[in-house]
Motif scaffolding. Structure first.
Motif, short mmCIF file in Angstrom:
data_model
loop_
_atom_site.label_atom_id
_atom_site.label_comp_id
_atom_site.label_asym_id
_atom_site.label_seq_id
_atom_site.Cartn_x
_atom_site.Cartn_y
_atom_site.Cartn_z
N SER A 1 -7.23 3.96 10.98
CA SER A 1 -6.21 3.76 12.00
C SER A 1 -6.63 2.64 12.95
CB SER A 1 -5.97 5.05 12.79
OG SER A 1 -7.18 5.57 13.30
N GLY A 2 -5.65 1.83 13.36
CA GLY A 2 -5.95 0.68 14.20
C GLY A 2 -6.52 -0.50 13.45
N HIS A 3 -6.63 -0.39 12.14
CA HIS A 3 -7.15 -1.45 11.29
C HIS A 3 -6.08 -1.82 10.26
CE1 HIS A 3 -10.88 0.26 12.86
NE2 HIS A 3 -11.59 -0.72 12.34
N GLY A 4 -6.04 -3.10 9.90
CA GLY A 4 -5.20 -3.53 8.79
C GLY A 4 -3.76 -3.07 8.90
N GLN A 5 -3.29 -2.38 7.86
CA GLN A 5 -1.89 -1.97 7.77
C GLN A 5 -1.65 -0.53 8.20
OE1 GLN A 5 -2.00 -3.65 3.58
NE2 GLN A 5 0.11 -4.15 4.07
N SER A 6 -2.68 0.12 8.71
CA SER A 6 -2.51 1.50 9.19
C SER A 6 -1.95 1.51 10.60
CB SER A 6 -3.85 2.25 9.15
OG SER A 6 -4.25 2.46 7.81
N SER A 7 -1.46 2.66 11.03
CA SER A 7 -0.86 2.80 12.35
C SER A 7 -1.94 2.79 13.44
CB SER A 7 -0.06 4.10 12.44
OG SER A 7 -0.94 5.23 12.41
N GLY A 8 -1.50 2.59 14.67
CA GLY A 8 -2.41 2.71 15.80
C GLY A 8 -2.95 1.38 16.30
N ASP A 9 -3.52 1.45 17.49
CA ASP A 9 -4.14 0.30 18.14
C ASP A 9 -5.65 0.42 18.01
OD1 ASP A 9 -5.27 -1.50 20.05
OD2 ASP A 9 -3.45 -1.44 21.25
N PHE A 10 -6.29 -0.64 17.55
CA PHE A 10 -7.74 -0.63 17.37
C PHE A 10 -8.47 -0.17 18.62
CE2 PHE A 10 -11.74 -3.07 17.84
CZ PHE A 10 -12.46 -2.50 16.81
N ALA B 1 -2.85 3.43 5.55
CA ALA B 1 -2.52 2.63 4.37
C ALA B 1 -3.68 2.69 3.38
CB ALA B 1 -2.26 1.19 4.79
N HIS B 2 -3.34 2.76 2.09
CA HIS B 2 -4.39 2.82 1.08
C HIS B 2 -3.89 2.29 -0.26
CE1 HIS B 2 -2.20 6.63 0.53
NE2 HIS B 2 -2.56 6.55 -0.74
N HIS B 3 -4.84 1.90 -1.08
CA HIS B 3 -4.58 1.53 -2.47
C HIS B 3 -5.49 2.41 -3.33
CE1 HIS B 3 -2.08 -2.10 -1.97
NE2 HIS B 3 -2.79 -2.32 -0.87
N PRO C 1 0.82 -1.21 0.00
CA PRO C 1 0.00 0.00 0.00
C PRO C 1 0.86 1.26 0.00
CG PRO C 1 0.13 -0.90 2.21
CD PRO C 1 0.81 -1.89 1.31
N ALA C 2 0.26 2.34 -0.40
CA ALA C 2 0.82 3.66 -0.16
C ALA C 2 0.32 4.14 1.20
CB ALA C 2 0.38 4.62 -1.27
N TYR C 3 0.92 5.21 1.69
CA TYR C 3 0.53 5.74 3.00
C TYR C 3 0.32 7.25 2.92
CZ TYR C 3 1.74 1.28 5.14
OH TYR C 3 1.77 -0.06 5.47
N LEU C 4 -0.65 7.71 3.66
CA LEU C 4 -0.84 9.14 3.89
C LEU C 4 -0.77 9.39 5.38
CD1 LEU C 4 -3.90 10.00 5.16
CD2 LEU C 4 -4.59 9.02 2.96
N VAL C 5 -0.42 10.60 5.76
CA VAL C 5 -0.41 10.97 7.18
C VAL C 5 -1.52 11.99 7.39
CG1 VAL C 5 0.91 11.99 9.06
CG2 VAL C 5 2.06 10.51 7.39
N THR C 6 -2.42 11.69 8.29
CA THR C 6 -3.55 12.58 8.55
C THR C 6 -3.08 13.82 9.31
OG1 THR C 6 -4.14 11.72 10.74
CG2 THR C 6 -4.98 10.51 8.82
#
Length: 252
Positions: A62-71, A16-18, A4-9
């Motif tokens: 965030s907190g899901h899949g390949q993104s940062s953070g804890d669910f 993570a996104h496609h 995936p590519a990544y963006l920072v909010t």
């Protein structure tokens, strides 16, 4: 599998996104609670959009899949911010396809950014579920446990869900069924009759509550919450094609 590519909010979360290019209006898929962008519906829709030459975006909150953070640290408002950051990657207006919690997030995006939305497809949409399903269904013992910070709920999809006090309390700031909900674009709501996670009564309540010129609800007999059999995927594609055909086309 493509990385995936990544963006920072703006809040500093790494999402993570496609994203695949194509003509507009584009399609943005919003997944469900504790799900990710690798699910069958997301991948099916990407393949469908690519075959149509249609722009498409899927992402992990965030907190899901390949993104940062804890669910466990997340809440509806956080995931709405993540979706807003993802939407900002796109051009022109988009058709939102929201599954379960993603249906709630899609409605929030439509309320905040109506100028960016060309249409909406809800798949077992679950607006206000933290209040009307979780909180309303808790026993007094569970509410007392939640007051201490969190409570565990059984899940049909694996490990128990850990529901935090913040998820419930913060969710009350984003309820959409307590005030007028204008959806001034084509809307298609899909719902399985055998869905025990988000029962048909939720779809009927949303259908009755929402205001708009072109809102239709389809009830699929025997379909469950996953809504991912070949027939269900076909129903999603048909609904999306219908919304795209009815949506205003971008200026050339």
């Amino acid at each position: 599998m493509t990385e995936p590519a990544y963006l920072v909010t703006p809040q500093g979360r790494r999402i993570a996104h496609h994203q695949t290019p194509g003509r507009g209006p584009g399609v943005v898929f919003l997944g469900g609670f504790n799900s990710d962008m690798q699910g069958s519906k997301a991948l099916f829709l990407q393949a469908w959009a690519e075959a149509q030459g249609r722009a498409f975006l899927r992402f992990d909150y965030s907190g899901h899949g390949q993104s940062s953070g804890d669910f466990r640290d997340g809440a509806i408002g956080d995931w709405l911010q993540d979706a807003e950051a993802a939407l900002a990657l796109t051009e022109e207006r988009q058709v939102l396809v929201g599954s379960s919690m993603g249906g709630w997030i899609a409605l929030l995006l439509a309320r905040r950014h109506p100028e960016r939305i060309a249409g909406l497809v809800g798949i077992a949409a679950a607006p206000d579920f933290t209040e009307d399903s979780m909180w309303a269904g808790f026993s007094e013992a569970q509410k007392a446990e939640l007051a201490q910070g969190q409570v565990a709920l059984p899940s049909d999809y694996g490990a128990p869900y850990i529901i935090t006090r913040r998820l419930i309390e913060e969710g009350r700031r984003h309820l959409v069924l307590r005030q007028p909900l204008s959806l001034p674009f084509p809307v298609r709501l899909l719902q399985g009759s055998a869905d025990t996670d988000v029962p048909p009564a939720v779809a009927l309540r949303l259908f009755d509550h929402a205001q708009g010129p072109d809102i239709r609800l389809t009830l699929v007999k025997g379909a469950d919450h996953r809504f991912s059999t070949p027939d269900c995927l076909g129903a999603i594609a048909a609904a999306l094609a219908e919304v795209l055909a009815a949506a205003p086309q971008p200026l050339r």
